[in-house]
Enzyme design. Structure first.
Site, PDB file in Angstrom:
ATOM      1  N   SER A 222      84.885  13.699  56.430  1.00 32.25           N
ATOM      2  CA  SER A 222      83.618  13.436  55.736  1.00 32.25           C
ATOM      3  C   SER A 222      83.391  11.933  55.606  1.00 32.25           C
ATOM      4  CB  SER A 222      83.643  14.058  54.341  1.00 32.25           C
ATOM      5  OG  SER A 222      83.835  15.436  54.458  1.00 32.25           O
TER       6      SER A 222
ATOM      7  N   GLY B 199      94.001  21.575  57.074  1.00 36.20           N
ATOM      8  CA  GLY B 199      94.003  20.850  58.346  1.00 36.20           C
ATOM      9  C   GLY B 199      95.211  19.925  58.451  1.00 36.20           C
TER      10      GLY B 199
ATOM     11  N   MET C 170      86.354  20.023  49.710  1.00 39.58           N
ATOM     12  CA  MET C 170      85.558  19.262  48.748  1.00 39.58           C
ATOM     13  C   MET C 170      84.102  19.198  49.237  1.00 39.58           C
ATOM     14  SD  MET C 170      88.028  16.435  47.099  1.00 39.58           S
ATOM     15  CE  MET C 170      87.941  15.224  48.386  1.00 39.58           C
TER      16      MET C 170
ATOM     17  N   HIS D  59      86.219  21.620  59.092  1.00 35.31           N
ATOM     18  CA  HIS D  59      86.270  22.731  58.122  1.00 35.31           C
ATOM     19  C   HIS D  59      85.924  24.057  58.818  1.00 35.31           C
ATOM     20  CE1 HIS D  59      85.179  19.222  55.433  1.00 35.31           C
ATOM     21  NE2 HIS D  59      86.257  19.690  54.818  1.00 35.31           N
TER      22      HIS D  59
ATOM     23  N   LEU E 257      80.748  19.708  54.561  1.00 32.53           N
ATOM     24  CA  LEU E 257      81.545  20.354  55.604  1.00 32.53           C
ATOM     25  C   LEU E 257      81.161  19.890  57.002  1.00 32.53           C
ATOM     26  CD1 LEU E 257      81.462  23.945  54.088  1.00 32.53           C
ATOM     27  CD2 LEU E 257      83.133  22.124  53.703  1.00 32.53           C
ATOM     28  N   HIS E 258      82.172  19.837  57.861  1.00 34.72           N
ATOM     29  CA  HIS E 258      81.961  19.459  59.260  1.00 34.72           C
ATOM     30  C   HIS E 258      82.781  20.396  60.138  1.00 34.72           C
ATOM     31  CE1 HIS E 258      85.875  17.645  58.839  1.00 34.72           C
ATOM     32  NE2 HIS E 258      85.434  16.866  57.852  1.00 34.72           N
TER      33      HIS E 258
END
Ligand code: PAF
Length: 300
Positions: A200, A161, A35, A42, A38-39
């Site tokens: 997020s 994940g 969605m 991801h 991103l971090h």
């Protein structure tokens, strides 16, 4: 921004053209559904995807169907340009970022959703527990968008994940039940150095809450230690863990539970098949989830 090797695909027609091209060239395709915002969590999925496929496509779509009326859909962080830049650096081949109207042409409004658009409904025994208890319709929204993404992208592999344990359990069963030709790969939860699962929603935490938040994972680790020594101690361990979290500063514990690692059924012991400890707790305005697998002692 140099995104010369990355295709930013905004329409279903453009996606189909790209997918046909990849098909004609015989490429193995991996999809990472997200969605956005991103971090590192991801990026771990993207790196795993790159290691196994010829072409990697990331979808970025804040899916209205999976948000409840009082949830953060309107405020969910949308950072498309920043996300695309990061994915280009990682060597992702394409980003599919459609408008909601393109994915749900017949959806009218949130309140009229069920009446207006088709949906994929996962089994109630998986959706009525844990996160599904409070998030009515959430997993139907997830199953619907994931099925649509699989139909559109037709990936060989899709990566998710482990942090969203219930979600991946439901997606695995969806793929099995609906005979979807996709290989589901679950990657370990990416964590900050202090153990907090990356999400997020962590950016909603205040400085003080961010210091408290890692207690969630620490509590799971202690529970795992105790359960490995005393596999039948589930009730006592979960009660104690809830009290510990509340004493640490969490405002409420939505659930803390030990379930079967494959079908999420209730357990009285983690001795045989092992188990998974799952938790959702609220800290200030932020709802955090996490989980940890406890290995069983059954010999292969
Ligand atoms: O886990 C998520 O980010 C979402 O639930 C998913 C799988 C991308 C579906 O919208």
């Amino acid at each position: 921004m140099d995104i010369s090797t990355l295709s930013l695909v905004r329409t279903i027609d453009a996606l189909r053209t790209l997918r046909n091209d990849w098909q004609n060239q015989g490429y193995r395709v991996a999809l990472v559904p997200t969605m956005g915002n991103l971090h590192e969590g991801h990026f771990t999925l993207v790196k795993a995807a790159k290691a196994l496929a010829d072409k990697v496509i990331v979808s970025i779509f804040v899916n209205p169907l999976q948000f409840g009326q009082n949830e953060d859909f309107d405020h969910y962080p949308r950072t498309l340009e920043q996300d695309v830049r990061a994915l280009a650096i990682l060597g992702v081949d394409a980003v599919f970022a459609p408008e909601a109207e393109a994915l749900y042409p017949n959806r009218v409004t949130k309140s009229d959703e069920e009446a207006s658009t088709s949906a994929v409904v996962p089994p109630v025994k998986l959706t009525s527990i844990l996160c599904g208890k409070k998030r009515n319709g959430h997993f139907t929204g997830v199953a619907t968008v994931v099925t649509k993404l699989f139909n559109l992208v037709q990936p060989h592999d899709a990566l998710f994940g482990q942090k969203d344990y219930q979600q991946v359990t439901i997606i695995k069963q969806l793929v099995e039940d609906l005979n979807l030709p996709v290989n589901i790969i679950v990657c370990a939860t990416a964590r900050a150095e202090d153990g907090l699962a990356l999400s997020s929603r962590n950016q909603y935490l205040t400085q003080k809450e961010r210091i408290i938040a890692p207690r969630l994972y620490q509590t799971l680790l202690s529970m795992k230690d105790i359960l490995q020594e005393n596999p039948m101690n589930i009730d006592a361990v979960t009660k104690q863990a809830k009290a510990t979290l509340l004493a640490s500063g969490f405002d409420s514990v939505e659930y803390i539970d030990v379930r079967h690692p494959i079908n999420l059924s209730s357990l009285t012991s983690v001795d045989e098949a092992g188990g998974v400890i799952l938790v959702a707790a609220v800290l200030g305005k932020t709802r955090l989830i996490d989980n940890l697998v406890v290995e069983g002692k059954r010999l292969a």
